[in-house]
Structures are given as structure tokens and as C-alpha cells.
Motif scaffolding. Structure first.
Motif, PDB file in Angstrom:
ATOM      1  N   ARG A  90       0.816  -1.223   0.000  1.00  0.00           N
ATOM      2  CA  ARG A  90       0.000   0.000   0.000  1.00  0.00           C
ATOM      3  C   ARG A  90       0.845   1.267   0.000  1.00  0.00           C
ATOM      4  O   ARG A  90       0.420   2.297  -0.491  1.00  0.00           O
ATOM      5  CB  ARG A  90      -0.934   0.007   1.215  1.00  0.00           C
ATOM      6  CG  ARG A  90      -0.175  -0.024   2.542  1.00  0.00           C
ATOM      7  CD  ARG A  90      -1.073  -0.184   3.744  1.00  0.00           C
ATOM      8  NE  ARG A  90      -0.252  -0.302   4.947  1.00  0.00           N
ATOM      9  CZ  ARG A  90      -0.728  -0.421   6.173  1.00  0.00           C
ATOM     10  NH1 ARG A  90      -2.028  -0.458   6.360  1.00  0.00           N
ATOM     11  NH2 ARG A  90       0.075  -0.512   7.208  1.00  0.00           N
ATOM     12  N   ALA A  91       2.070   1.205   0.605  1.00  0.00           N
ATOM     13  CA  ALA A  91       2.883   2.416   0.738  1.00  0.00           C
ATOM     14  C   ALA A  91       3.683   2.723  -0.523  1.00  0.00           C
ATOM     15  O   ALA A  91       4.360   3.745  -0.600  1.00  0.00           O
ATOM     16  CB  ALA A  91       3.819   2.281   1.924  1.00  0.00           C
ATOM     17  N   SER A  93       3.184   3.732  -3.659  1.00  0.00           N
ATOM     18  CA  SER A  93       3.022   4.953  -4.436  1.00  0.00           C
ATOM     19  C   SER A  93       3.579   6.168  -3.699  1.00  0.00           C
ATOM     20  O   SER A  93       4.365   6.945  -4.264  1.00  0.00           O
ATOM     21  CB  SER A  93       1.540   5.134  -4.763  1.00  0.00           C
ATOM     22  OG  SER A  93       1.359   6.307  -5.500  1.00  0.00           O
ATOM     23  N   LEU A  94       3.185   6.341  -2.429  1.00  0.00           N
ATOM     24  CA  LEU A  94       3.677   7.486  -1.660  1.00  0.00           C
ATOM     25  C   LEU A  94       5.187   7.402  -1.471  1.00  0.00           C
ATOM     26  O   LEU A  94       5.901   8.399  -1.626  1.00  0.00           O
ATOM     27  CB  LEU A  94       2.967   7.564  -0.299  1.00  0.00           C
ATOM     28  CG  LEU A  94       3.467   8.648   0.667  1.00  0.00           C
ATOM     29  CD1 LEU A  94       3.449  10.030   0.017  1.00  0.00           C
ATOM     30  CD2 LEU A  94       2.626   8.658   1.948  1.00  0.00           C
ATOM     31  N   ALA A  95       5.680   6.195  -1.168  1.00  0.00           N
ATOM     32  CA  ALA A  95       7.118   6.016  -0.954  1.00  0.00           C
ATOM     33  C   ALA A  95       7.888   6.400  -2.212  1.00  0.00           C
ATOM     34  O   ALA A  95       8.899   7.101  -2.143  1.00  0.00           O
ATOM     35  CB  ALA A  95       7.412   4.577  -0.551  1.00  0.00           C
ATOM     36  N   ASP A  97       6.969   8.427  -4.528  1.00  0.00           N
ATOM     37  CA  ASP A  97       6.901   9.874  -4.702  1.00  0.00           C
ATOM     38  C   ASP A  97       7.861  10.608  -3.764  1.00  0.00           C
ATOM     39  O   ASP A  97       8.333  11.704  -4.075  1.00  0.00           O
ATOM     40  CB  ASP A  97       5.468  10.366  -4.438  1.00  0.00           C
ATOM     41  CG  ASP A  97       4.498   9.912  -5.517  1.00  0.00           C
ATOM     42  OD1 ASP A  97       4.960   9.552  -6.620  1.00  0.00           O
ATOM     43  OD2 ASP A  97       3.280   9.912  -5.271  1.00  0.00           O
ATOM     44  N   LEU A  98       8.134   9.991  -2.605  1.00  0.00           N
ATOM     45  CA  LEU A  98       8.982  10.652  -1.611  1.00  0.00           C
ATOM     46  C   LEU A  98      10.468  10.552  -1.938  1.00  0.00           C
ATOM     47  O   LEU A  98      11.280  11.328  -1.412  1.00  0.00           O
ATOM     48  CB  LEU A  98       8.733  10.045  -0.222  1.00  0.00           C
ATOM     49  CG  LEU A  98       7.399  10.389   0.456  1.00  0.00           C
ATOM     50  CD1 LEU A  98       7.183   9.483   1.661  1.00  0.00           C
ATOM     51  CD2 LEU A  98       7.372  11.865   0.880  1.00  0.00           C
ATOM     52  N   ALA A 135      10.127   6.297   9.696  1.00  0.00           N
ATOM     53  CA  ALA A 135       8.719   6.202   9.296  1.00  0.00           C
ATOM     54  C   ALA A 135       8.575   5.284   8.083  1.00  0.00           C
ATOM     55  O   ALA A 135       7.655   4.454   8.009  1.00  0.00           O
ATOM     56  CB  ALA A 135       8.167   7.589   8.970  1.00  0.00           C
ATOM     57  N   LEU A 136       9.495   5.399   7.131  1.00  0.00           N
ATOM     58  CA  LEU A 136       9.468   4.540   5.939  1.00  0.00           C
ATOM     59  C   LEU A 136       9.691   3.082   6.328  1.00  0.00           C
ATOM     60  O   LEU A 136       9.027   2.179   5.802  1.00  0.00           O
ATOM     61  CB  LEU A 136      10.539   4.993   4.941  1.00  0.00           C
ATOM     62  CG  LEU A 136      10.251   6.323   4.227  1.00  0.00           C
ATOM     63  CD1 LEU A 136      11.517   6.867   3.571  1.00  0.00           C
ATOM     64  CD2 LEU A 136       9.152   6.142   3.183  1.00  0.00           C
ATOM     65  N   LYS A 138       8.889   1.599   9.045  1.00  0.00           N
ATOM     66  CA  LYS A 138       7.680   1.021   9.662  1.00  0.00           C
ATOM     67  C   LYS A 138       6.732   0.459   8.615  1.00  0.00           C
ATOM     68  O   LYS A 138       5.938  -0.434   8.893  1.00  0.00           O
ATOM     69  CB  LYS A 138       6.945   2.089  10.490  1.00  0.00           C
ATOM     70  CG  LYS A 138       7.501   2.219  11.905  1.00  0.00           C
ATOM     71  CD  LYS A 138       6.786   3.283  12.700  1.00  0.00           C
ATOM     72  CE  LYS A 138       5.451   2.814  13.244  1.00  0.00           C
ATOM     73  NZ  LYS A 138       4.858   3.851  14.150  1.00  0.00           N
ATOM     74  N   GLU A 139       6.821   1.020   7.405  1.00  0.00           N
ATOM     75  CA  GLU A 139       5.977   0.511   6.312  1.00  0.00           C
ATOM     76  C   GLU A 139       6.745  -0.454   5.416  1.00  0.00           C
ATOM     77  O   GLU A 139       6.279  -0.808   4.332  1.00  0.00           O
ATOM     78  CB  GLU A 139       5.431   1.679   5.502  1.00  0.00           C
ATOM     79  CG  GLU A 139       4.207   2.334   6.096  1.00  0.00           C
ATOM     80  CD  GLU A 139       2.967   1.435   6.025  1.00  0.00           C
ATOM     81  OE1 GLU A 139       2.641   0.950   4.931  1.00  0.00           O
ATOM     82  OE2 GLU A 139       2.318   1.228   7.067  1.00  0.00           O
ATOM     83  N   ILE A 141       9.820   0.021   4.043  1.00  0.00           N
ATOM     84  CA  ILE A 141      10.703   0.638   3.049  1.00  0.00           C
ATOM     85  C   ILE A 141      12.080   0.847   3.676  1.00  0.00           C
ATOM     86  O   ILE A 141      12.203   1.590   4.648  1.00  0.00           O
ATOM     87  CB  ILE A 141      10.127   1.990   2.561  1.00  0.00           C
ATOM     88  CG1 ILE A 141       8.767   1.744   1.917  1.00  0.00           C
ATOM     89  CG2 ILE A 141      11.072   2.659   1.563  1.00  0.00           C
ATOM     90  CD1 ILE A 141       7.670   2.590   2.469  1.00  0.00           C
TER      91      ILE A 141
ATOM     92  N   LEU B  94       1.609   5.198   6.209  1.00  0.00           N
ATOM     93  CA  LEU B  94       2.915   5.830   6.007  1.00  0.00           C
ATOM     94  C   LEU B  94       2.833   7.329   6.274  1.00  0.00           C
ATOM     95  O   LEU B  94       3.698   7.915   6.934  1.00  0.00           O
ATOM     96  CB  LEU B  94       3.421   5.566   4.575  1.00  0.00           C
ATOM     97  CG  LEU B  94       4.730   6.257   4.182  1.00  0.00           C
ATOM     98  CD1 LEU B  94       5.845   5.962   5.166  1.00  0.00           C
ATOM     99  CD2 LEU B  94       5.160   5.835   2.769  1.00  0.00           C
ATOM    100  N   ASP B  97       2.795   8.038   9.887  1.00  0.00           N
ATOM    101  CA  ASP B  97       4.133   7.836  10.463  1.00  0.00           C
ATOM    102  C   ASP B  97       5.071   8.986  10.121  1.00  0.00           C
ATOM    103  O   ASP B  97       6.006   9.284  10.874  1.00  0.00           O
ATOM    104  CB  ASP B  97       4.745   6.524   9.942  1.00  0.00           C
ATOM    105  CG  ASP B  97       4.006   5.308  10.481  1.00  0.00           C
ATOM    106  OD1 ASP B  97       3.325   5.435  11.518  1.00  0.00           O
ATOM    107  OD2 ASP B  97       4.126   4.227   9.873  1.00  0.00           O
ATOM    108  N   ALA B 135       4.995  15.452  -2.658  1.00  0.00           N
ATOM    109  CA  ALA B 135       4.836  13.993  -2.748  1.00  0.00           C
ATOM    110  C   ALA B 135       3.593  13.549  -1.974  1.00  0.00           C
ATOM    111  O   ALA B 135       2.817  12.701  -2.443  1.00  0.00           O
ATOM    112  CB  ALA B 135       6.074  13.292  -2.207  1.00  0.00           C
ATOM    113  N   GLU B 139      -0.605  11.908  -3.178  1.00  0.00           N
ATOM    114  CA  GLU B 139      -1.384  10.816  -2.598  1.00  0.00           C
ATOM    115  C   GLU B 139      -2.610  11.323  -1.831  1.00  0.00           C
ATOM    116  O   GLU B 139      -3.251  10.562  -1.098  1.00  0.00           O
ATOM    117  CB  GLU B 139      -0.505   9.971  -1.670  1.00  0.00           C
ATOM    118  CG  GLU B 139       0.341   8.952  -2.398  1.00  0.00           C
ATOM    119  CD  GLU B 139      -0.478   7.808  -2.989  1.00  0.00           C
ATOM    120  OE1 GLU B 139      -1.275   7.201  -2.267  1.00  0.00           O
ATOM    121  OE2 GLU B 139      -0.312   7.530  -4.196  1.00  0.00           O
TER     122      GLU B 139
END
Lengths: 196, 196
Positions: A90-91, A93-95, A97-98, A135-136, A138-139, A141, B94, B97, B135, B139
Motif C-alpha cells: 500500500r505504501a 506509491s507514496l514512498a 513519490d517521496l 517512518a518509511l 515502519k511501512e 521501506i 505511512l 508515520d 509527494a 497521494e
């Protein structure tokens, strides 16, 4: 019915079997027995065919039921697997982008501080950066390990090659850009220099 | 069958109806006719009840089929809605977090630069921060508007209240901590000071 047939035959004055049969009880018995046979053949056959039709319909419906049940089971299994995959990644797409902002973060803080204020700011930003990576993490990454690791084309993208005796052959000697994993997926390979 | 019964009866030497009937053709006829009636009453009734049983079974199966189909449809609809919600809010975990790191980022960069190097670093970090927000925005994660907006208990958490004539009543006058939306969900309300 039997009586009616016999009367009809008499009225028509025809020398039918029916008429002859009237004269002897013996024959009557035979006639009656023939009727029984006719009943056995005719009526049950109609019932039988109704029954057979219904049985065929029933079997067809049962097959459709079983197929529907199998489809239902497959559909549920597929939905569960899809939901699990969607949950697991789930993370992504956001990851993804980050990553650009994280790259810029790394680059912007690669400064040799020439004063106390910059030193203090850099120290604060280092904590912020570690917080972002936490934080990444924890998901699921995590940065891909590079320098000192054996080159792995799945994880590392070699953009330069050197001959360096202080490293073993096929080992990563420098990292140009961080790579990231999302659990078992490569979110982005690391850009590295490899010892040839 | 009838013949067999009669023979059996004879062998057993019992004065049964079967035995008596053997003696007169007349009686034989009656017997035969009784047999017909017996057939008429019994056999179709047996067939009918088979048919009725099967019809009942068929109807029951048809009901089960329709229920299964309705369950299947509901299950598919539910799975689709779940998948849509999971997709829509996939970044929630995410993003949540990351908020602490973002808070620290904001705090750490609230510095009045007293030299060129710090000024340059702050400018770089400001771009990084904007990149992170960009970013997040992709989302669906956006900061909640605060200062100058009417206080909204769904979006704002009032941690202080003032009397300030330069603002309208019930308006947010200061932001202590950024709040964030995830699409239509409040990821975290903003901590604010409100004009009473």
C-alpha cells in the motif's frame, strides 16, 4: 373407458377384437390384462418422462450450483489475495513519490559546516532525516545496502566501473544514489560504482 | 408377480383369497380388475410422490442457488468497496508515520540565519520540505488551512483561546502544529489558537 370402447365397437358393427372378446369371460380376462399392459406402458411412461425431464433439470441445476459455488470460492480467494497484496504494498506509491525529496534532502545536507549555526542546523536535519527513514521503515521501506556488498544486478545499477585492489572483484565501492526496497520488492535500485 | 403369488399361496396350502380366485374365471376377472385398480392407485401415486419429492428437492436447490448467487453478488460488491477504500486510503499509515518527522522538519528550520551558509542550507531545506509536501499531495495528503479560517472542530483542535479585536470571533489566529487531511479523512487535526 374399457366399457365405452366395447360399446363403440358394437355400434359400428365391426368384427373387431373388442367385439369378439365380449363373448367369453376368458377373452375378457385377456383384454383386461392387455389393458393393464397398456396402462403400464402408457401412463407410467408419461410420468417417467416427466420424472426424467425433472431429473435432467435437477442435475443441470445441481451442476450450475456447483459451478457457481466454485466460482464463488475462486472469487473470494482472489479478492483475499488482491487485498493482501494491496495491503502489503500500500505504501508503494507514496514512498516512490517521496524518493526524490529524500535524494534532495541527502544532497542538500552534504555540507561542511563552517559555523556553529550551520552545524546545529545540520545536526537537527540529520535527526529529521533519520525520522523520515524510520517512518518509511515502519511501512517496510528500507535503503538497499551498497558499499562493501557484492554487486547484485537486481538491487544495484552499475553506472561506473573501477579497478581497485583494496576491494574484492564485483564489489560495490561507491553509492551515487540510494536504492530502496519495499518489503520483497525493489522500489528503486541503488546507483553504484562497481569494482571490475 | 400375480402368478407367483398364486403359486406360493397354493404351495403353502392356505385358504387365501388368491387360492379361491384360481377356481373361477369370473373371480379371476375380478381379481385382475382389482389388480388394475391397485395399479391405478398405487403406481401413479408412487410416481406422483417421486415426482413431488423431486419437485420439492428441485425447488429447494433452486432456492439455495438463488441465495448463493445473492451471496456471491454481495461478496463481490463488498470486496470491490473494500478494495476501493483500501486503494483510496492506502497512504494513510505511512503518511501518519511521517507526520512527526515533518513536524520536526518545520521546527528545526525555524531559524533566523546569521550567516550565508545557514541561509543557503535553509533555502535548500525549504525546497526539500516543499518536495515532501508535494509527494504527500500526490497521494491526497494536504495540510489543513488554519490562520484566518473559521474554527472548525472537525479540522482544528483549539489549545488556546484569545480575545483579539483584529480578528473576527471564532477565527483561528495562530497554528501550533500542522494538521493534515487524507482526501476526505482528517489524518490529524491542526493544533490552533482561536479568537473567542
Amino acid at each position: 373407458m374399457t366399457e365405452t370402447n366395447k360399446k363403440d365397437a358394437s355400434l359400428e358393427n365391426e368384427n373387431t377384437e373388442d367385439k369378439n372378446l365380449e363373448e367369453t369371460p376368458e377373452a375378457e380376462v385377456i383384454f383386461a390384462e392387455e389393458e393393464i399392459e397398456a396402462e403400464n406402458v402408457e401412463t407410467p411412461s408419461e410420468e417417467d418422462s416427466k420424472l426424467a425431464d425433472l431429473e435432467a433439470k435437477y442435475n443441470e441445476l445441481e451442476n450450475r450450483y456447483l459451478r457457481l459455488q466454485a466460482d464463488f470460492d475462486n472469487s473470494r480467494r482472489r479478492a483475499r489475495l488482491d487485498a493482501e497484496a494491496a495491503q502489503k504494498y500500500r505504501a508503494q506509491s507514496l514512498a516512490s513519490d517521496l524518493l526524490t525529496a529524500l535524494d534532495n534532502f541527502e544532497r542538500a545536507t552534504k555540507v561542511e559546516a563552517n559555523n556553529e549555526q550551520t552545524k546545529s542546523l545540520l545536526s537537527g536535519m540529520d535527526m529529521v532525516y533519520k525520522g523520515l527513514l524510520e517512518a518509511l521503515k515502519k511501512e517496510g521501506i528500507t535503503p538497499i545496502e551498497t558499499v562493501g556488498k557484492e554487486f547484485d544486478p537486481h538491487l544495484h545499477q552499475a553506472v561506473m566501473q573501477v579497478e581497485d585492489d583494496s576491494f574484492d572483484a564485483n564489489v560495490v565501492v561507491e553509492e551515487f544514489q540510494k536504492g530502496y526496497m519495499l518489503k520483497d520488492r525493489v522500489l528503486r535500485p541503488a546507483m553504484v560504482k562497481v569494482n571490475g
